[in-house]
Design a protein around this motif. Structure first.
Motif, PDB file in Angstrom:
ATOM      1  N   CYS A 134      79.791  63.984  88.428  1.00  0.00           N
ATOM      2  CA  CYS A 134      80.777  63.944  89.425  1.00  0.00           C
ATOM      3  C   CYS A 134      80.748  65.330  90.143  1.00  0.00           C
ATOM      4  CB  CYS A 134      82.297  63.886  88.921  1.00  0.00           C
ATOM      5  SG  CYS A 134      83.400  63.637  90.029  1.00  0.00           S
ATOM      6  N   ILE A 135      80.611  64.813  91.400  1.00  0.00           N
ATOM      7  CA  ILE A 135      80.476  66.038  92.603  1.00  0.00           C
ATOM      8  C   ILE A 135      81.433  66.074  93.844  1.00  0.00           C
ATOM      9  CG2 ILE A 135      78.930  67.360  94.357  1.00  0.00           C
ATOM     10  CD1 ILE A 135      76.687  66.051  92.620  1.00  0.00           C
ATOM     11  N   TYR A 136      81.889  67.150  94.230  1.00  0.00           N
ATOM     12  CA  TYR A 136      82.869  67.027  95.328  1.00  0.00           C
ATOM     13  C   TYR A 136      82.067  67.160  96.561  1.00  0.00           C
ATOM     14  CZ  TYR A 136      86.284  69.269  98.763  1.00  0.00           C
ATOM     15  OH  TYR A 136      86.889  69.708  99.601  1.00  0.00           O
ATOM     16  N   ALA A 137      82.678  66.548  97.765  1.00  0.00           N
ATOM     17  CA  ALA A 137      82.012  66.488  98.892  1.00  0.00           C
ATOM     18  C   ALA A 137      83.130  67.142  99.973  1.00  0.00           C
ATOM     19  CB  ALA A 137      81.292  65.471  99.479  1.00  0.00           C
ATOM     20  N   GLN A 138      82.901  67.970 100.631  1.00  0.00           N
ATOM     21  CA  GLN A 138      83.912  68.560 101.616  1.00  0.00           C
ATOM     22  C   GLN A 138      84.204  67.392 102.676  1.00  0.00           C
ATOM     23  OE1 GLN A 138      83.449  72.427 103.205  1.00  0.00           O
ATOM     24  NE2 GLN A 138      85.664  72.454 103.976  1.00  0.00           N
ATOM     25  N   ASP A 139      83.220  66.969 103.051  1.00  0.00           N
ATOM     26  CA  ASP A 139      83.152  65.698 104.057  1.00  0.00           C
ATOM     27  C   ASP A 139      82.469  64.449 103.394  1.00  0.00           C
ATOM     28  OD1 ASP A 139      83.322  63.973 106.111  1.00  0.00           O
ATOM     29  OD2 ASP A 139      82.386  65.258 107.761  1.00  0.00           O
ATOM     30  N   ILE A 140      83.027  63.762 103.041  1.00  0.00           N
ATOM     31  CA  ILE A 140      82.392  62.429 102.462  1.00  0.00           C
ATOM     32  C   ILE A 140      81.777  61.429 103.372  1.00  0.00           C
ATOM     33  CG2 ILE A 140      84.451  60.889 102.169  1.00  0.00           C
ATOM     34  CD1 ILE A 140      81.859  61.492  99.259  1.00  0.00           C
TER      35      ILE A 140
ATOM     36  N   GLY B 257      70.772  53.227  85.319  1.00  0.00           N
ATOM     37  CA  GLY B 257      70.127  54.291  86.011  1.00  0.00           C
ATOM     38  C   GLY B 257      71.251  55.338  86.166  1.00  0.00           C
ATOM     39  N   ARG B 258      70.667  56.591  85.843  1.00  0.00           N
ATOM     40  CA  ARG B 258      71.587  57.692  86.254  1.00  0.00           C
ATOM     41  C   ARG B 258      71.529  57.853  87.774  1.00  0.00           C
ATOM     42  NH1 ARG B 258      73.332  60.184  81.976  1.00  0.00           N
ATOM     43  NH2 ARG B 258      72.167  60.043  80.025  1.00  0.00           N
ATOM     44  N   GLY B 259      72.782  58.217  88.200  1.00  0.00           N
ATOM     45  CA  GLY B 259      73.149  58.525  89.671  1.00  0.00           C
ATOM     46  C   GLY B 259      74.251  59.814  89.840  1.00  0.00           C
ATOM     47  N   VAL B 260      75.089  59.676  90.594  1.00  0.00           N
ATOM     48  CA  VAL B 260      76.076  60.498  91.004  1.00  0.00           C
ATOM     49  C   VAL B 260      77.453  59.941  91.577  1.00  0.00           C
ATOM     50  CG1 VAL B 260      76.814  62.590  92.474  1.00  0.00           C
ATOM     51  CG2 VAL B 260      74.393  62.370  91.606  1.00  0.00           C
ATOM     52  N   LEU B 261      78.451  60.277  91.129  1.00  0.00           N
ATOM     53  CA  LEU B 261      79.742  60.076  91.756  1.00  0.00           C
ATOM     54  C   LEU B 261      80.225  61.067  92.742  1.00  0.00           C
ATOM     55  CD1 LEU B 261      82.531  58.412  92.029  1.00  0.00           C
ATOM     56  CD2 LEU B 261      83.152  59.761  90.273  1.00  0.00           C
ATOM     57  N   ARG B 262      79.905  60.878  93.943  1.00  0.00           N
ATOM     58  CA  ARG B 262      80.163  62.141  94.913  1.00  0.00           C
ATOM     59  C   ARG B 262      81.381  61.631  95.760  1.00  0.00           C
ATOM     60  NH1 ARG B 262      75.712  62.832  96.289  1.00  0.00           N
ATOM     61  NH2 ARG B 262      75.117  64.860  95.738  1.00  0.00           N
TER      62      ARG B 262
ATOM     63  N   VAL C  29      78.785  56.170  95.384  1.00  0.00           N
ATOM     64  CA  VAL C  29      78.194  56.003  93.826  1.00  0.00           C
ATOM     65  C   VAL C  29      76.869  55.586  93.986  1.00  0.00           C
ATOM     66  CG1 VAL C  29      78.745  54.999  91.785  1.00  0.00           C
ATOM     67  CG2 VAL C  29      80.557  55.448  93.570  1.00  0.00           C
ATOM     68  N   THR C  30      76.041  56.295  92.896  1.00  0.00           N
ATOM     69  CA  THR C  30      74.598  55.889  93.179  1.00  0.00           C
ATOM     70  C   THR C  30      74.302  55.693  91.292  1.00  0.00           C
ATOM     71  OG1 THR C  30      73.812  58.314  92.869  1.00  0.00           O
ATOM     72  CG2 THR C  30      73.819  57.044  95.086  1.00  0.00           C
TER      73      THR C  30
ATOM     74  N   THR D 191      83.735  63.325  81.544  1.00  0.00           N
ATOM     75  CA  THR D 191      82.573  62.961  80.922  1.00  0.00           C
ATOM     76  C   THR D 191      81.470  63.499  81.658  1.00  0.00           C
ATOM     77  OG1 THR D 191      81.322  60.953  80.359  1.00  0.00           O
ATOM     78  CG2 THR D 191      82.727  60.715  82.072  1.00  0.00           C
ATOM     79  N   ALA D 192      80.498  64.236  80.750  1.00  0.00           N
ATOM     80  CA  ALA D 192      79.305  64.750  81.485  1.00  0.00           C
ATOM     81  C   ALA D 192      78.203  63.551  81.564  1.00  0.00           C
ATOM     82  CB  ALA D 192      78.773  65.872  80.657  1.00  0.00           C
ATOM     83  N   HIS D 193      78.492  62.636  81.072  1.00  0.00           N
ATOM     84  CA  HIS D 193      77.498  61.481  81.163  1.00  0.00           C
ATOM     85  C   HIS D 193      77.414  60.643  82.418  1.00  0.00           C
ATOM     86  CE1 HIS D 193      76.670  61.154  76.756  1.00  0.00           C
ATOM     87  NE2 HIS D 193      77.930  61.589  76.645  1.00  0.00           N
ATOM     88  N   LEU D 194      78.587  60.941  83.192  1.00  0.00           N
ATOM     89  CA  LEU D 194      78.566  60.455  84.716  1.00  0.00           C
ATOM     90  C   LEU D 194      78.991  61.635  85.582  1.00  0.00           C
ATOM     91  CD1 LEU D 194      80.713  57.104  84.075  1.00  0.00           C
ATOM     92  CD2 LEU D 194      78.122  57.403  84.172  1.00  0.00           C
TER      93      LEU D 194
END
Length: 313
Positions: free
Chosen positions: A183-189, A149-154, A133-134, A178-181
């Motif tokens: 969210c992205i999928y990672a095949q290998d986190i 601050g905007r980031g990504v939930l990967r 999470v960033t 929610t588009a405000h946060l």
């Protein structure tokens, strides 16, 4: 409307609770209060544009969860574990007897080590997801999150070989409301977890020993570079390829992008709370020991950080 259980009412837990509730989702926030009944709790939410909003969620404690879980635990679409790393395993152990194996558990913890402990405790029957999470967030008061601050939930399956967990991770991203946060999928986190760990292993303890916001670390670039060089040696020994191509540049960009921020480790130290040093610096040193490396700059930094914490105590 989907139903989420968020465990932990810190900055990230309250941020995700507020945004999911704003997206018309049914949000339950597990808190440390002693009430045994589910109660409405207001979050005084400051959005990233500075506007303020009062958001209502349902708050409950562990006894209330245990009382209600047999009838509705299986109706949750996901459980977000937003505790500090040192509290993650105990929190899951408190939930586990009533935790349906088909409900995915998403781990948001800083550092590494707590994810392994939770995954091992739950075993292969549960759907354990992990995230890097960033998003920037802090609490200006209890239950008063600020989106700073905007980031990504990967996110992805903690065990990349567990097909059902991978399917659950992809479904989580597809149905994220929610588009405000982002969210992205990672095949290998795991490379993403290591990248965040590497960045935190430089920024967090340095801001602790210098008692400064992130941006002031630009005044200590020789030390930053030495710490990053040791991390690069460790990553090479562990055969870990980070998503970023240049860790030196990546660390400095994060320092500059978050110049006004106070690191979570320094916030915890100032507030008299336990820090996540064991899951950041100590974890790095333990991995180095396993492959026969010493990382002297990180050893010194770890010792200095421990001394700062001892003085505070």
């Amino acid at each position: 409307m989907s139903k989420y259980l968020i465990v932990g009412a810190g900055a990230l837990g309250c941020l995700y609770a507020a945004e999911l509730a704003r997206a018309q989702q049914q949000v339950y926030l597990l808190v440390r209060d002693t009430q045994a009944n589910i109660q409405t709790r207001e979050l005084a939410y400051t959005r990233i544009d500075g506007t303020q909003e009062s958001i209502q969620v349902q708050a409950l404690d562990t006894p209330a969860w245990r009382q209600q879980a047999p009838t509705w635990a299986a109706t949750f679409c996901g459980i977000i574990l937003a505790t500090k790393a040192q509290d993650a395993l105990a929190s899951v152990q408190a939930l586990a007897p009533q935790l349906p194996p088909q409900v995915p558990v998403l781990l948001l913890q800083n550092g590494m080590g707590s994810q392994q402990a939770v995954a091992q405790y739950l075993g292969g029957q549960h759907l354990v997801l992990a995230a890097s999470v960033t998003e920037g967030a802090y609490l200006k008061a209890p239950f008063s999150p600020v989106h700073a601050g905007r980031g990504v939930l990967r996110l992805g399956a903690f065990d990349p070989e567990q097909t059902k967990a991978q399917d659950a991770a992809q479904a989580w991203v597809r149905t994220w409301p929610t588009a405000h946060l982002k969210c992205i999928y990672a095949q290998d986190i795991h490379p993403w977890l290591w990248q965040k760990l590497a960045i935190n292993a430089v920024i967090n303890p340095l801001t602790l020993i210098y008692n400064c916001p992130n941006g002031e670390l630009m005044q200590h670039l020789p030390q930053v570079r030495l710490l990053v060089e040791e991390l690069q040696t460790l990553l090479q020994s562990l055969a870990i390829q980070l998503p970023c191509t240049d860790l030196q540049t990546c660390v400095q960009e994060v320092i500059q992008a978050t110049a006004g921020n106070i690191s979570s480790m320094l916030q915890d130290q100032r507030a008299g709370r336990p820090t996540e040093l064991a899951y950041i610096s100590a974890y790095v040193l333990a991995c180095a020991k396993q492959v026969g490396l010493t990382l002297p700059a990180h050893v010194r930094l770890y010792q200095q950080a421990q001394a700062c914490l001892a003085i505070k105590d």
